[in-house]
Scaffold this active site. Structure first.
Site, PDB file in Angstrom:
ATOM      1  N   ASP A  34       0.829  -1.204   0.000  1.00 28.19           N
ATOM      2  CA  ASP A  34       0.000   0.000   0.000  1.00 28.19           C
ATOM      3  C   ASP A  34       0.865   1.257   0.000  1.00 28.19           C
ATOM      4  O   ASP A  34       0.605   2.211  -0.741  1.00 28.19           O
ATOM      5  CB  ASP A  34      -0.898   0.016   1.236  1.00 28.19           C
ATOM      6  CG  ASP A  34      -2.058  -0.950   1.125  1.00 28.19           C
ATOM      7  OD1 ASP A  34      -2.591  -1.132   0.028  1.00 28.19           O
ATOM      8  OD2 ASP A  34      -2.434  -1.530   2.162  1.00 28.19           O
ATOM      9  N   VAL A  35       1.869   1.279   0.847  1.00 29.62           N
ATOM     10  CA  VAL A  35       2.716   2.470   0.961  1.00 29.62           C
ATOM     11  C   VAL A  35       3.440   2.741  -0.351  1.00 29.62           C
ATOM     12  O   VAL A  35       3.467   3.876  -0.852  1.00 29.62           O
ATOM     13  CB  VAL A  35       3.721   2.295   2.120  1.00 29.62           C
ATOM     14  CG1 VAL A  35       4.759   3.398   2.102  1.00 29.62           C
ATOM     15  CG2 VAL A  35       2.986   2.272   3.460  1.00 29.62           C
TER      16      VAL A  35
END
Length: 413
Positions: free
Chosen positions: A178-179
């Site tokens: 996600d990051v």
């Protein structure tokens, strides 16, 4: 003095000042992207349902507010809007016509179902940069699969490289898919904005969690592509450099990176293993890597005689990168972390004093600070944002009264 350099007494404009972002994303990848844009000065408007997006319910909580939410929503403004109400969707389309950037991470097809496909929105806003983050991207047999971070970690090969031989594949300790997806999206958005300055046209950007992680495989990926070598879990050792990894001091583990032959020689002299410097079994990185277990055993026998900070300081003095392994309590009490501004403080409307992670980008135009606004309460900025889009007060009040949008006075304080 050049007129443009005359001090005005005003703070310098932030790098992305003047850009308006409509952030329709949820959970982590899209919000992380929006947070970076906000850190750099864009006006990021986070739109969420009237009862708040899902992460507001995810614990743990600080004074009743999700720590997860606090971690990824600084510097934004909040609008609470009913996506299921046709009047809410029409309002969203109006807002999309007046922004520079739109960020979304719905499942494929959802934006089209809401009448907000990129092709539709660009008719009213040709300069719109439309960033879409999905699990697996558009096209391909997995395009309509739901995407979550750990699924992408596993399917990207990243988990096959991470962990100990005895444990097998292990996820990274943060939601790295996600990051990284959010960071790739931010990079693409900024490139599209620069291109728009030349062409006047926006464009669609597609980022997938899977693609974002595959794009990080670097040397491990190239080993597979070029040599047909399929790497396994590397544990805490560098896959191709030795000695480079985690070693055992008298009071616990520390990391050391002996990346060159000169560093190898310095390490050997420091620990009293001079005979290994030119030994035919260890006189090149390739030979040392082939005998990694023996190298670690011989070094650890010597490292066990002193503490990890003592070894760290001695190695650093010789120009060999080294450092202790810290837990997060130690990280956030570390004087270097504090003195270099990796944590900043802001006043939150209900929590009060709130410490937050700082953006690590250091630029003169950021003025040495990245956290300027606390993560907003649900609907905290609804009325002000809608007024900024040109809605008259009576229409804003009608939308509030009808429950199409929600303001802070209607939410929790």
């Amino acid at each position: 003095m050049n007129e443009s350099t005359v001090p005005t007494g005003r703070a310098p404009a932030l790098p992305l000042s003047g850009l308006k972002v409509l952030d329709l994303s949820r959970a982590l990848a899209g919000p992380f992207c929006g947070m970076i844009l906000a850190d750099l000065g864009a006006d990021v408007i986070k739109v969420e349902p009237p009862d708040g997006e899902m992460v507001r319910t995810w614990g743990p909580f600080q004074d009743g507010i999700s720590v997860y939410y606090l971690s990824i929503h600084r510097n934004k403004r909040s609008v609470a809007l009913d996506f299921r109400d046709p009047r809410g969707l029409e309002l969203l389309r109006e807002m999309a016509a007046g922004v520079d950037i739109l960020v979304e991470n719905f499942k494929p097809g959802v934006m089209e179902a809401m009448g907000m496909a990129y092709e539709t929105l660009r008719e009213r806003n040709p300069g719109l940069v439309f960033a879409s983050i999905t699990g697996f991207g558009r096209g391909g047999p997995y395009s309509d699969w739901p995407g979550m971070d750990q699924i992408a970690q596993g399917m990207s090969g990243l988990m096959s490289l991470t962990g100990q031989p005895e444990s097998g594949p292990t996820r990274v300790g943060i939601p790295i898919g996600d990051v990284v997806g959010g960071m790739w999206a931010t990079l693409g958005i900024q490139a599209a904005i620069i291109e728009r300055q030349r062409t006047g046209q926006g464009q669609r950007i597609d980022i997938s969690l899977l693609g974002g992680l595959v794009g990080l495989l670097t040397v491990q990926g190239q080993r597979q592509l070029s040599l047909g070598q399929t790497p396994g879990v590397a544990g805490n050792d560098h896959p191709v450099i030795c000695p480079y990894g985690t070693f055992a001091a008298a009071d616990g583990p520390f990391n050391m990176a002996g990346a060159t032959d000169d560093m190898w020689a310095s390490i050997c002299r420091l620990v009293g293993l001079e005979e290994l410097i030119d030994h035919p079994d260890f006189d090149s990185n390739t030979k040392r890597a082939a005998r990694r277990d023996e190298v670690k055993r011989r070094l650890n026998e010597r490292f066990a005689t002193r503490g990890k900070m003592e070894w760290t300081q001695a190695l650093v003095k010789l120009g060999v990168p080294a450092g202790p392994i810290l837990d997060l309590q130690q990280v956030f009490s570390d004087p270097h972390v504090r003195q270099t501004g990796m944590v900043e403080e802001i006043e939150h409307p209900t929590i009060g004093r709130l410490e937050q992670l700082a953006n690590p980008i250091r630029m003169s135009s950021l003025g040495g600070r990245s956290v300027r606004r606390a993560p907003p309460l649900l609907g905290q900025d609804t009325a002000a944002v809608l007024e900024g889009f040109g809605l008259p007060p009576e229409r804003i009040q009608a939308l509030l009264d009808a429950g199409v949008v929600r303001g802070i006075e209607q939410g929790d304080s």
